[in-house]
Write a protein that holds these residues in place. Structure first.
Motif, mmCIF file in Angstrom:
data_model
loop_
_atom_site.group_PDB
_atom_site.id
_atom_site.type_symbol
_atom_site.label_atom_id
_atom_site.label_comp_id
_atom_site.label_asym_id
_atom_site.label_seq_id
_atom_site.Cartn_x
_atom_site.Cartn_y
_atom_site.Cartn_z
ATOM 1 N N LEU C 157 42.585 10.751 53.291
ATOM 2 C CA LEU C 157 42.043 12.067 53.647
ATOM 3 C C LEU C 157 41.867 12.933 52.410
ATOM 4 O O LEU C 157 40.853 13.621 52.237
ATOM 5 N N VAL C 158 42.856 12.855 51.520
ATOM 6 C CA VAL C 158 42.788 13.626 50.281
ATOM 7 C C VAL C 158 41.629 13.139 49.435
ATOM 8 O O VAL C 158 40.867 13.930 48.855
ATOM 9 N N VAL C 159 41.453 11.818 49.403
ATOM 10 C CA VAL C 159 40.373 11.260 48.585
ATOM 11 C C VAL C 159 39.014 11.660 49.166
ATOM 12 O O VAL C 159 38.079 11.974 48.420
ATOM 13 N N ILE C 160 38.935 11.699 50.496
ATOM 14 C CA ILE C 160 37.668 12.128 51.106
ATOM 15 C C ILE C 160 37.363 13.565 50.706
ATOM 16 O O ILE C 160 36.232 13.917 50.374
ATOM 17 N N THR C 161 38.404 14.406 50.698
ATOM 18 C CA THR C 161 38.210 15.786 50.264
ATOM 19 C C THR C 161 37.610 15.812 48.861
ATOM 20 O O THR C 161 36.673 16.559 48.573
ATOM 21 N N LEU C 162 38.171 14.969 48.001
ATOM 22 C CA LEU C 162 37.675 14.929 46.631
ATOM 23 C C LEU C 162 36.238 14.423 46.589
ATOM 24 O O LEU C 162 35.415 14.943 45.831
ATOM 25 N N LEU C 163 35.976 13.404 47.403
ATOM 26 C CA LEU C 163 34.625 12.835 47.387
ATOM 27 C C LEU C 163 33.603 13.886 47.801
ATOM 28 O O LEU C 163 32.486 13.909 47.288
ATOM 29 N N MET C 164 34.003 14.766 48.721
ATOM 30 C CA MET C 164 33.081 15.819 49.122
ATOM 31 C C MET C 164 32.775 16.725 47.949
ATOM 32 O O MET C 164 31.658 17.234 47.806
ATOM 33 N N MET C 196 43.387 22.945 45.679
ATOM 34 C CA MET C 196 43.338 21.720 44.884
ATOM 35 C C MET C 196 44.709 21.260 44.372
ATOM 36 O O MET C 196 45.017 20.087 44.468
ATOM 37 N N PRO C 197 45.568 22.151 43.840
ATOM 38 C CA PRO C 197 46.888 21.683 43.398
ATOM 39 C C PRO C 197 47.683 21.050 44.537
ATOM 40 O O PRO C 197 48.353 20.039 44.339
ATOM 41 N N VAL C 198 47.563 21.632 45.745
ATOM 42 C CA VAL C 198 48.268 21.052 46.900
ATOM 43 C C VAL C 198 47.708 19.661 47.185
ATOM 44 O O VAL C 198 48.445 18.718 47.482
ATOM 45 N N THR C 199 46.380 19.555 47.055
ATOM 46 C CA THR C 199 45.758 18.252 47.252
ATOM 47 C C THR C 199 46.347 17.238 46.288
ATOM 48 O O THR C 199 46.674 16.106 46.666
ATOM 49 N N PHE C 200 46.502 17.670 45.031
ATOM 50 C CA PHE C 200 47.074 16.747 44.052
ATOM 51 C C PHE C 200 48.494 16.355 44.432
ATOM 52 O O PHE C 200 48.871 15.185 44.343
ATOM 53 N N ILE C 201 49.292 17.332 44.903
ATOM 54 C CA ILE C 201 50.687 17.015 45.246
ATOM 55 C C ILE C 201 50.728 16.007 46.393
ATOM 56 O O ILE C 201 51.514 15.053 46.371
ATOM 57 N N ILE C 202 49.829 16.186 47.373
ATOM 58 C CA ILE C 202 49.799 15.220 48.475
ATOM 59 C C ILE C 202 49.431 13.836 47.930
ATOM 60 O O ILE C 202 50.064 12.833 48.258
ATOM 61 N N PHE C 203 48.435 13.815 47.063
ATOM 62 C CA PHE C 203 48.026 12.540 46.476
ATOM 63 C C PHE C 203 49.202 11.901 45.736
ATOM 64 O O PHE C 203 49.464 10.700 45.858
ATOM 65 N N TYR C 204 49.920 12.720 44.991
ATOM 66 C CA TYR C 204 51.031 12.221 44.183
ATOM 67 C C TYR C 204 52.137 11.651 45.080
ATOM 68 O O TYR C 204 52.648 10.552 44.839
ATOM 69 N N ILE C 205 52.487 12.385 46.137
ATOM 70 C CA ILE C 205 53.532 11.921 47.054
ATOM 71 C C ILE C 205 53.109 10.604 47.690
ATOM 72 O O ILE C 205 53.877 9.637 47.755
ATOM 73 N N CYS C 206 51.836 10.545 48.126
ATOM 74 C CA CYS C 206 51.362 9.320 48.761
ATOM 75 C C CYS C 206 51.345 8.171 47.763
ATOM 76 O O CYS C 206 51.634 7.032 48.116
#
Lengths: 387, 146, 329
Positions: C157-164, C196-206
């Protein structure tokens, strides 16, 4: 989690931790936790009957390190049994020796000089802190945190150095004698202890910030493994386990011994009864022990450290008891004497044994990591269970 | 269990606090001693295995072979023998053997000795390829060899 | 790169293998040294200067050990599992742009390829646990599957956000978009996605959960499951699992670098791109080590709760927010 059971049932092999044919047919499987397992911290075996990752039955199988300390007590005279007492629970050796010299002093009506009593309190409390530090490290290791273990051992090393300076040993001190202690403490020890008190308080703060407040740890401990006061009474659990269930039972207060009545300290209790309560009780006890040491150092009287004791101790015929608050709970020595040099019977009431025995009931229906958290929070020392 | 945003932020903050603490420790000096390269000062009361004290006058042992240590030893690891030589007031030791495989270093023998003839050695690097070497430590021979 | 295509591929293949091997060996060293520093110890010091030869000594030791096949195991699967863990990890390196020119294969769907190969190692570890016929291994295998299923979702989901935001799945292009100063890095592109920073934290945790690193090392969990799925593995069989773990960490961190921190783009415009890429990559790897030596392990269901109750709703919210922002502005 039915999936695991299903997997286990699909594969049929026999032997210990391999999957057996009977398990293939049944709904549950047996998992041997120990005698060699990283979480049992010694040679304790727990036979777990598991349904998936849920424990349906946990049966502790102690006895792998049974050394017949009680029988040894019946085969040697009182002074010769003294070194054994530090080896029952090697992490709180001072308390165990204290109980044994206490019972002999009580029976033979030996006088203990006040300085010796204060030294006993100081060394006992230092030992309690070092024992709790080992528990703290090992418990965090059970929960998968490595670094606090090394910090705790760093602090513990200072205590061991202090105690080694006055007793000559780092673990099995054998420092107390009938009627006192064997060596007087020197200025170096007093200075070192005061310095340690200063260092330890900020360290406790560090532990609180690094570990106690940590959300992962709180999630792992809060509401996990509740042990009620009722259950503690049923199995005779004592020490931080019963204090974590909200019962302010501390031998130092309920059956006062040595100079504890003169000292001002609080018995920390937490009513929740979960792993966090037991954790907090021990962490607060460290702070209280620091207070006790500080007071005892301030009041330390001058004088001899070893009172008069007969060369060979003979107790008048009778049945004697003496209990102390060891780091894990109530440790009691009961000696039955028939008037000879050698005791007729020595009974050691070890706290870890009672604390372990409630594990079976407390771990019902738990998941494996939670059960290990409960086991860690009981602070078991396996030689203390088996004696 | 409900997760309020407040709880999540607090929890996350506690994680950051933990990481700050470990990073602080990262830059502090190490506390360990690299043992074979450096070693600690030994405390004066260190309990090694027992050895004889040399009498400063005669250069011999102070032991009078009274066997008090033999009796006091909880593990029966001491065997003492002595003779009374002519012209001497006290017995002198001829044989003092310590079975170090059984010794628990409790120090009862040192405490009980009436002439203070025993003391603790400072030997801690005790290792051998055969256990025979520790079955019988001959204290008399050891004193002579020193 | 003017080499003919087959040679170029061969060079990159060997390069990737050497990179994975060297990384596995020396990240173990970094991890041990780092753990030592975090715990006020020195870490390895004996073999070579500052213990630098220790990984080589360890590798020789592991290789010289017998590969024990416990009685009753499924021999084929048991032997296959380490290979299946390592091979996809190496495949992932094929699309990662190390610098402007240094990219093994510039594929249009690079991101999809990394994620699809990255998911295979889960199956391989499960096979290893299954084939071992050990109860601890099976518990571990079951855990790792449900853990990874739970964590793929918020990660994707996070990656899709980035792809958008980026509009392409080509990793090379994603990095090129972030050129010109660090404020152009996706991490700081708050105009497109204020969280965006929250997005990164989610990505990092995952990423931590996907690679089974502490505090999510449910599969290994040495204080609970001894060594989890790897309990029965000896010698290099175990070593390969270890290599794969570090390879996965490096891939996860390179992806984070590419997606959030501008890949080879320099923040100040000096020094070659490769240097900046590796610097960012290893800073992230260091943070992974730092996290490991700070926290206790999470509970298994705590981990699933975190994913399903916090991360997935949060990443869905971010997805909605981003699409709303992009539509409106």
């Amino acid at each position: 989690m039915r999936f695991i059971t299903l997997c286990v049932r699909t594969l049929a092999v026999s032997e210990s931790n391999f999957i057996s044919a009977a398990e293939h047919a049944g709904e549950t499987f047996v998992l041997n936790l120990g005698p060699q397992h990283p979480a049992t911290h010694g040679v304790l075996r727990v036979k777990l009957t598991m349904d998936g990752e849920y424990i349906t039955r946990a049966e502790p199988v102690p006895g792998y390190i049974h050394r017949m300390h009680e029988k040894m007590g019946e085969n040697r005279n009182y002074a010769q049994f003294l070194p054994n007492t530090s080896r029952i629970d090697y992490l709180s050796a001072m308390h165990y020796t204290h109980a044994f010299v206490g019972v002999v002093e009580r029976a033979a009506k030996l006088e203990v000089p006040p300085r010796a009593e204060y030294i006993r309190v100081i060394t006992s409390e230092l030992n309690r802190i070092s024992s709790h530090l080992v528990w703290f490290g090992a418990f965090l290791l059970d929960l998968g945190g490595f670094t606090p273990l090394l910090y705790a051992f760093d602090d513990r090393e200072k205590i061991l150095d202090l105690l080694e300076g006055i007793t000559g040993s780092r673990l099995t001190y054998c420092y107390y004698r009938f009627g006192g202690v064997c060596n007087d403490i020197d200025d170096e020890f007093i200075r070192g202890t005061r310095a340690f008190l200063e260092e330890m308080r900020p360290r406790l703060k560090l532990y609180r910030e690094l570990v106690t407040d940590n959300i992962i740890l709180r999630k792992r401990l809060i509401d996990i493994g509740p042990i009620s006061a009722e259950l503690c009474r049923k199995y005779g659990a004592t020490g931080p386990v019963i204090r974590g269930a909200g019962v302010p039972y501390d031998v130092r207060r309920s059956e006062p011994y040595s100079v504890y009545p003169e000292l001002d300290f609080v018995v920390p209790t937490h009513a929740e009864g979960d792993c966090m309560a037991r954790y907090l009780v021990r962490m607060e006890e460290m702070g209280q022990s620091l207070r006790i040491i500080e007071q005892a150092l301030d009041r330390l009287p001058e004088g001899p450290v070893l009172g008069k004791a007969p060369k060979t101790v003979k107790l008048p015929p009778g049945d004697y008891c003496y209990a102390v608050e060891a780091a894990r709970g109530r440790f009691m020595v009961r000696v039955i004497s028939d008037g000879k040099e050698i005791p007729y019977r020595v009974k050691l009431r070890a706290p870890s044994f009672s604390n372990l025995s409630l594990f079976e009931e407390a771990s019902q229906g738990m998941m494996l990591p939670d059960a290990l958290a409960v086991m860690g929070s009981l602070d078991l020392v396996i030689p203390d269970i088996d004696r | 269990m409900k997760h309020s945003p407040r709880q999540i932020i607090d929890g996350f903050w506690s994680l950051l606090t933990g990481m700050r603490i470990t990073l602080g420790q990262f830059f502090k000096p190490t506390v360990t001693v690299q043992y074979p390269h450096e070693s600690l000062k030994m405390p004066t009361r260190f309990r090694g295995h027992i050895v004889f004290v040399r009498d400063p006058e005669t250069g011999k042992s102070l032991c009078i072979a009274c066997k008090a240590c033999e009796k006091a030893c909880p593990s029966d690891c001491i065997v003492v023998d002595g003779i009374k030589r002519e012209g001497e007031k006290r017995k002198s030791v001829t044989d003092f053997k310590l079975d170090f495989t059984k010794c628990s270093l409790c120090g009862s023998c040192v405490e009980v000795c009436p002439t203070d003839a025993l003391e603790f050695s400072r030997a801690y690097n005790l290792a051998s390829v055969s256990k025979e070497q520790f079955h019988c430590i001959d204290l008399v021979k050891r004193l002579e060899q020193e | 790169m003017n080499l003919p295509e087959p040679f170029r591929l061969l060079v990159f293949l060997l390069g990737t293998m050497a990179f994975v091997g060297a990384n596995a060996a020396y990240l173990v060293w970094v991890e041990r040294k780092g753990a030592g520093r975090f715990q006020r110890r020195t870490g390895p010091t004996e073999v070579g200067y500052a213990g630098l030869l220790q990984p080589i000594a360890d590798a020789i030791k592991l290789m010289s050990k017998q590969l024990i096949l416990p009685p009753g195991v499924d021999a084929t699967l048991f032997r296959l599992a380490p290979l299946l863990v390592l091979a996809p990890a190496m495949m992932c390196f094929a699309t990662i742009p190390f610098s402007e020119t240094l990219v093994p294969r510039n594929i249009n769907v690079g991101l999809v390829m990394v994620f699809s190969f990255g998911s295979i190692h889960v199956m391989a570890i499960m096979l290893g646990g299954w084939a071992s016929r050990n109860k601890y291994a099976i518990i571990s295998a079951a855990r790792i599957v449900s853990q990874n299923v739970a964590y793929e979702i918020p990660m994707l989901l996070v990656v899709i956000t980035l792809l958008m935001v980026t509009g392409t799945m080509n990793l090379h292009e994603i990095v090129q978009q972030q050129a010109g100063g660090f404020w152009n890095w996706n991490f700081f592109r708050l105009a497109a996605n204020p969280l965006m920073p929250v997005t990164f934290i989610i990505f990092y945790i995952c990423m931590l959960a996907e690679t089974n690193r502490a505090p999510f090392d449910m599969a290994e969990a040495e204080s609970e499951l001894v060594a989890g799925a790897f309990t029965e593995y000896a010698g290099m069989g175990f070593g390969v699992f270890f290599m794969a773990e570090y390879a996965n960490v490096v891939i996860g961190c390179s992806l984070a670098t590419v997606l959030f921190f501008g890949g080879w783009q320099s923040p100040i415009g000096v020094l070659p791109g490769l240097f900046w890429f590796l610097l960012k990559l290893y800073l992230l790897v260091f943070s992974v080590i730092w996290v490991r030596w700070t926290f206790p392990r999470t509970q298994f269901y705590g981990l699933l709760n975190l994913s399903w109750k916090i991360l997935i709703p949060l990443s869905l919210f971010i997805l909605l927010l981003t699409s709303a922002v992009m539509k409106l502005f």
